[in-house]
Design a protein around this motif. Sequence first.
Motif, PDB file in Angstrom:
ATOM      1  N   ASN A   1       2.494   0.661  -8.723  1.00  0.00           N
ATOM      2  CA  ASN A   1       3.427   0.157  -9.450  1.00  0.00           C
ATOM      3  C   ASN A   1       3.626  -1.586  -8.885  1.00  0.00           C
ATOM      4  OD1 ASN A   1       3.777   1.459 -11.920  1.00  0.00           O
ATOM      5  ND2 ASN A   1       5.420   2.771 -10.913  1.00  0.00           N
ATOM      6  N   VAL A   2       3.591  -2.439  -9.442  1.00  0.00           N
ATOM      7  CA  VAL A   2       3.994  -4.177  -8.394  1.00  0.00           C
ATOM      8  C   VAL A   2       5.457  -3.416  -7.753  1.00  0.00           C
ATOM      9  CG1 VAL A   2       3.551  -5.990  -8.145  1.00  0.00           C
ATOM     10  CG2 VAL A   2       2.003  -5.298 -10.005  1.00  0.00           C
ATOM     11  N   SER A   3       5.105  -3.595  -6.474  1.00  0.00           N
ATOM     12  CA  SER A   3       6.778  -3.917  -6.048  1.00  0.00           C
ATOM     13  C   SER A   3       6.333  -3.746  -4.960  1.00  0.00           C
ATOM     14  CB  SER A   3       7.393  -1.911  -5.550  1.00  0.00           C
ATOM     15  OG  SER A   3       9.077  -1.898  -5.446  1.00  0.00           O
ATOM     16  N   THR A   4       7.374  -4.083  -3.392  1.00  0.00           N
ATOM     17  CA  THR A   4       7.429  -4.647  -2.299  1.00  0.00           C
ATOM     18  C   THR A   4       6.158  -4.029  -1.708  1.00  0.00           C
ATOM     19  OG1 THR A   4       8.842  -3.042  -0.924  1.00  0.00           O
ATOM     20  CG2 THR A   4       9.829  -4.818  -2.124  1.00  0.00           C
ATOM     21  N   MET A   5       6.196  -4.677  -0.891  1.00  0.00           N
ATOM     22  CA  MET A   5       4.460  -4.015   0.325  1.00  0.00           C
ATOM     23  C   MET A   5       5.097  -2.768   0.587  1.00  0.00           C
ATOM     24  SD  MET A   5       1.412  -4.792   1.365  1.00  0.00           S
ATOM     25  CE  MET A   5       0.978  -6.286   0.633  1.00  0.00           C
ATOM     26  N   GLU A   6       5.622  -2.670   1.409  1.00  0.00           N
ATOM     27  CA  GLU A   6       6.666  -0.915   1.948  1.00  0.00           C
ATOM     28  C   GLU A   6       6.198  -0.236   0.413  1.00  0.00           C
ATOM     29  OE1 GLU A   6       7.963  -3.622   2.274  1.00  0.00           O
ATOM     30  OE2 GLU A   6       8.529  -3.716   4.317  1.00  0.00           O
TER      31      GLU A   6
END
Length: 631
Positions: free
Chosen positions: A588-593
């Motif tokens: 799922n696209v989210s923050t890199m972390e």
Amino acid sequence: MQPKLLMTAGYPELVHMIRKVSKELQIDVTIIEGILDEAAEKVKRHIENSSYEVVISRAGSAQAIRRVVDLPVVNHDSDQFDILQGFIRAKKLGERVCFITYPEEGFFFNFKDMIDVIGHDITILPYKTTAELKNQIKKAKDMGIDVVLGGGIRAAAEAKKYGMKSMYLTASERTIKRSLLLANKVAEDRILLKEKAERHNAVINASEEGILFINAFQEIESCNPAAEKLLGIKAETILGKKVYDYKTTTLFQLIGNSEIYNSSGNFTKMNMNITYEPVLVENVRIGTVITCREVSKIQNLENKIRRELHLKGFIARHTFNEITHKCKKMKDIVELASEYSHTDSTVLIIGESGTGKELFAQSIHNASKRKDRPFVAVNCAALPESILESELFGYAEGAFTGANKGGRQGLFELAHNGTIFLDEIGEIPSHIQTRLLRVLQEKVVMRIGGDRVVPINIRIIAATNQRLWGLVKEGKFRLDLYFRLSVLHLDIPPLRQRSEDIPELVDVLISKSERGGFTFNSLSEPLQKFFMSYHWPGNIRQLENIIERLMLRLDNEKFLPRDFINEVYLETESEKELFHSQGELIVNVSTMESMEQQIIKSMLERYNQNRTLVAEKLGISRTTIWKKLSE
């Protein structure tokens, strides 16, 4: 502890003077009135009822006391000046004076020098007993003597019977003071010696080992309770006796050999281990210390230590005999590892995961002179960086919040005199590499937060599934540490390079399984071909897992070798196609972390939470995985 002294006095004036001087010196002294045997009996009764260190007495009384008591006796005698004063005072009482005295051999007065001062000859009447004293007084009367000098209160009483005058030979305060100070010093030294002896006896008596001391005349001077029990003897019956007086006993059978008293060494006899060592004073042998231990107790103690090490996990269980091999390459490696076991040099074991690096490390330890010492294994990739450092080096009290009171030993300290196995050495962070280098160079460890170093004697065996030289070139591993670790090399080949060992390995692994009853040759032809042709990316660890799975499936009537083989191949093929469409990951696209965590968790699910394998696939360390998941 103030020493207690006893002092005899032959007349009342001397009693008074002793009390005055002892009070001035603050010395505790009990005064006994009397002379010769009478004084000796009084001293004996006092010693039986109380504790004294030293007796102070004069000539004849001192000799009588030495015969009845076992204490140091300090002589207190008048000097020549006291005698001269006595003659001058006696001369005032009468014209003819005699000197009555105990003739102590070696301590005669030089009366020739006194004659010039006194102005006339000196009549000397010696005595050794009370009866002789009385006879000499009578003799003095017959000789026309006017005054009797000396002899104390008894001589004065006898002289009075014959109408003669008497004069005590008084001691000066200076003489009394010197005697009291000397006796007090002797008493203090005695107390110190007794305290030391008590401490030594306490240590010896607390020992579970039987201990005897035999002097240069082969007389038994010391025997502790453990020796009494082990040898079936009683100390009070053998002390002061010679060993040869007990020729029919266990004592003589064990320590009757004269060689024991001329050399040092040990031997085992009658389930007893005997150690004998000389006691030397200025290179002169004054006796022999003999230590006795039951062999069965030694063995039980060794077993207990082994059990404790086993419970702590600090024991090596495997030996070279357990390394199954047939191919020449493995035979050469086992022989090389066996040679390495005879040294204390650091060994670096290189091999893929599952090839048996720890098996080799344990075998080297168990073939070495350190085999009875701890074997401490630590996986450097399995612990977070902060925990790894405290585990390896330990920490001092108060080093950080939550630190145990008193601090804690690290694994290096726990491995003292043994071997420490550092698996996945390539995963150690740079600052820990620096500390490890110091351990290798200086053989000391400093705990985290500590201010002192702890000397250690350990052998280090390191292992890695990476090529450390590549990490050195990338700047991820210290060059100096690399050369310190790679003194001796062992390259363990992967299973695919030793296929001729597979049938024998399969037989060994099947025999260890619950199912058993099978051998490699009893398996179907497709399974045999599979085992020999498969590339085994997980090496022997994977082979062991596959064998366990196969043994479970063989009971199923619907089991088909082809399905089983395809299942294994599909697992490894999916690894190859990990990021391709056939085995894609959904993120799922989210923050890199967050996306990094999703990838790591998906990979861990796919590889059954095998962090080492996931780290290899993603090209990162296990420590990095732990950090990412903790964020």
